[in-house]
Enzyme design. Structure first.
Site, PDB file in Angstrom:
ATOM      1  N   HIS A  52       0.985  -1.062  -0.208  1.00 16.22           N
ATOM      2  CA  HIS A  52      -0.030   0.031   0.207  1.00 16.22           C
ATOM      3  C   HIS A  52       1.015   1.334   0.188  1.00 16.22           C
ATOM      4  CE1 HIS A  52      -2.857  -2.744   1.350  1.00 16.22           C
ATOM      5  NE2 HIS A  52      -4.034  -1.961   0.867  1.00 16.22           N
ATOM      6  N   LYS A  60      -0.777   4.827   4.927  1.00 16.76           N
ATOM      7  CA  LYS A  60      -1.789   3.811   5.536  1.00 16.76           C
ATOM      8  C   LYS A  60      -1.195   3.869   6.968  1.00 16.76           C
ATOM      9  CE  LYS A  60      -3.793  -0.708   4.996  1.00 16.76           C
ATOM     10  NZ  LYS A  60      -5.150  -0.025   5.090  1.00 16.76           N
TER      11      LYS A  60
END
Lengths: 257, 257, 257, 257
Positions: A144, A148
């Protein structure tokens, strides 16, 4: 286009959107508007009355609002006999039971509540659970963007748990691993006995790979999500299906069969 | 085939192999034997005399033996004026200095000592070091069979260190990472500030991926090694080059330029 | 942040953007605005006068306009002694020669003209050209969204040509391929002897993989571009470098060294 | 190890191998020998009599022989009441019907005939067929060593056909593709409307990737086969299952459910 879609395209399904000015709501409105077999009849947001949807003759309502208003919205829809597709988060077992109670008194109405409308992600998890009992090794690598906050992702954790359950049911023991000399963290996090690695890098969006291994071969299932629009095919799938599915459906899984 | 190879193929290079019955030695013998521009003239192993190589007129000796005999072998080769390509492990800076000392007295002789003869692995590390200063994010994922004892692999650790050095030289700060809520190990091991993930699964052989990320794009360099034979092109490259490189060459890097 | 960047951050570089309201120009304005060491002093588009840039004291001009106006823009910049970074397409050898002529009369001015400002793409091509002579096999797989009109992409074709040249220089013969029974097209397009495969799928953005193979191992270099913003780090790199590079620089390559 | 395996491990299944000295037969003998719940009681090859298997009390026979003898072998096994697992190729519908006829007269006997015993490959095809109707785009990229004669591979062709059938059943139209300017072959071979790309490179073994795409996301299913041993888990799975599956089972698919 399926037979069913062609048949109904003569008379498009009338759709209302709750939370129409939110990030997801805006995408839903665009997607409904672009679909030949659906008609966007109401865009409702904070401050608007829910009756805008019923007055416009909505047959299906899509709800991407917030946990504090979604239960009232759902109660109202079911009362009005309007089917609902819900992407709002925060559904506990207790909340689902209350929805089931309301639906019991309106047998014709259908409600689909899904934590994830990404068809690719849902299939990835289904395939992973199915492959799990045929491979002695399995690991998950999710990737990701670096903003995050949690590691691993909720999807990776959920996938690991489903794999662990499938392995247990098949009587598989622990994954083989001779590691004796490990720099802390190298072998990843352990979720129910499944190793999960979380990669974070600028440029990435949301990706996950499940790697299965047995003698002489590996099988890899990879999902790449590039933008929010990736949830729309799943939302439309649910909108098209919900009128033929009275009662409560949780998750996109059964709609994909 | 290069011009140089074609030219010399009229008169093949005479090659002796020390440690000829070991795992790597057997592969070297096969590879030399299969190459048109090389001739395998001596296969020497424990119990045989080194003079078998010089008697056979070896111009280059390949040594895949053990740390306890390799220094004597090298000393002997240099004395005899035979060039050497060495894959045996255990070379410290002190040992390298001793080899340099012997070579100083035999200016025409060349010795190549390399910890890794995999051309792909060496190029992966070179490219990674070169890309490092242009990307704000970088992570390493290495994947091996589950019988491996260390995690991460030596190659991954070495790559991480080279990347960290290149980042420091370019004045890059820490890799961005907002992780606040981590299941221990999810974000991998930290080697000089670079995150490294070690995957272990039956069916895998030896693989490594270096992932670089910047705004809107990623660059990935991946190396897959399928079997021991993957070292042979690097060994042959060194055998062909060593006669034109008097003195000590450490690592395959400069031979690839 | 590099030493040089830190030093100059006390006094930001004054930047003007030509084509400021175009797709790329908008991104450039945002990126310059967000960089601490750069100051956006002029946004010029069709209908505005170029002198807006010189009046605002621009030291560097970024040009993302069109082939029919870019030559006039460049001539004017060089006359004014303003350095230029140009992403506009359509530069032939003839056009480059004219630019060189103008620059010859203004020895202190620098111009960077690049067909591709994606750092990742440029490095991918550099690494591919460098790896090419060490592997007997090589193929290119590029993957794009299905609205793309040409197959393979310009980047893939350019990469194939560079690889072919590197192979020729190294004296490598044709890539091994025993295919005797082929469904037409299965083995891809042939660009200077290098096989190139073009994949088209909804959901994809712009991706390319170069796969090299030799005995027992493969090396893969992969570039994933997720959005237009991916060109900005390359544009900023050129903006920062151009004042110290009098004369004409074609391509981002040398700036990356 | 599953419950069933544990239960039967007290009394191992007695297994005979036909074609025991062939490439695959040798691997089967090794795999049976290494499994705790199986016992290798007969190794039969050309020149040996089949009765060696029945005399040794074989309950299951594994046949990796040749198309010209396999029908006689099977007829004999069924007559003797011995279950059979068959990896020999060349089974037409006509041949399968003859086997069904023999089995009709021996209701307790089971026969499993599979063209591919790779569990990973079989699951890849199952998952691909299942995902096919949920994605508007799909392409197949298979990668093999350069000594392979056909392109694309049989597995890739078979996968493409299954995907095409699933798309047709779901009412999906052609895959979107705006390509107007193609270097011949760039877009691959077309198998029932599905594009298939065949990559050939030294170092590769046998790999296949199926890429599905829809708005904003892709799902990739990849299978990597590293050596012949990869078929053994599938063979053992069939050996363990065949005694409980009277009649003819074609393909590994149903055994994996």
């Amino acid at each position: 286009m399926t037979d069913e879609q062609e048949r109904t395209s003569a008379e498009p399904v009338r759709v209302g959107v709750l939370g129409a000015r939110g990030r997801m709501g805006i995408e839903v409105c665009k997607a409904v508007d672009a679909a030949d077999d659906l008609e966007l009849v109401a865009m409702v947001d904070q401050g608007d009355g829910l009756f805008a949807a019923s007055d416009a003759g909505a047959e299906v309502v899509v709800d991407f609002t917030t946990p504090d208003v979604v239960m009232d919205n759902l109660h109202w829809c079911i009362d009005q006999g309007i089917n609902a597709v819900v992407g709002t988060t925060g559904f506990t077992e207790q909340r689902l039971d209350r929805v089931r109670g309301w639906l019991a008194r309106k047998p014709g109405v259908g409600v689909v509540i899904a934590p994830n409308f990404g068809i690719g992600a849902v299939l990835m998890m289904q395939f992973a659970a199915r492959a799990a009992r045929h491979f002695e090794s399995v690991e998950i690598i999710e990737q990701h963007h670096p903003r995050k906050l949690d590691a691993p992702s909720g999807t990776a954790t959920h996938t690991a748990r489903q794999i662990a359950r499938a392995r247990a049911e098949a009587g598989l023991g622990p994954v083989p691993d001779a590691t004796r000399d490990e720099v802390p963290g190298a072998r990843g996090a352990e979720i129910d006995g499944v190793r999960v690695h979380a990669v974070r890098a600028t440029g990435l969006v949301a990706h996950q790979e499940v790697l299965f291994g047995t003698t002489g071969e590996t099988l890899t299932i990879r999902h790449d999500s590039y933008d929010r629009a990736s949830f729309m095919p799943g939302v439309l799938l649910a909108v098209r299906a919900v009128r033929n599915r009275p009662g409560l459906t949780v998750g996109l899984d059964t709609l994909l069969d």
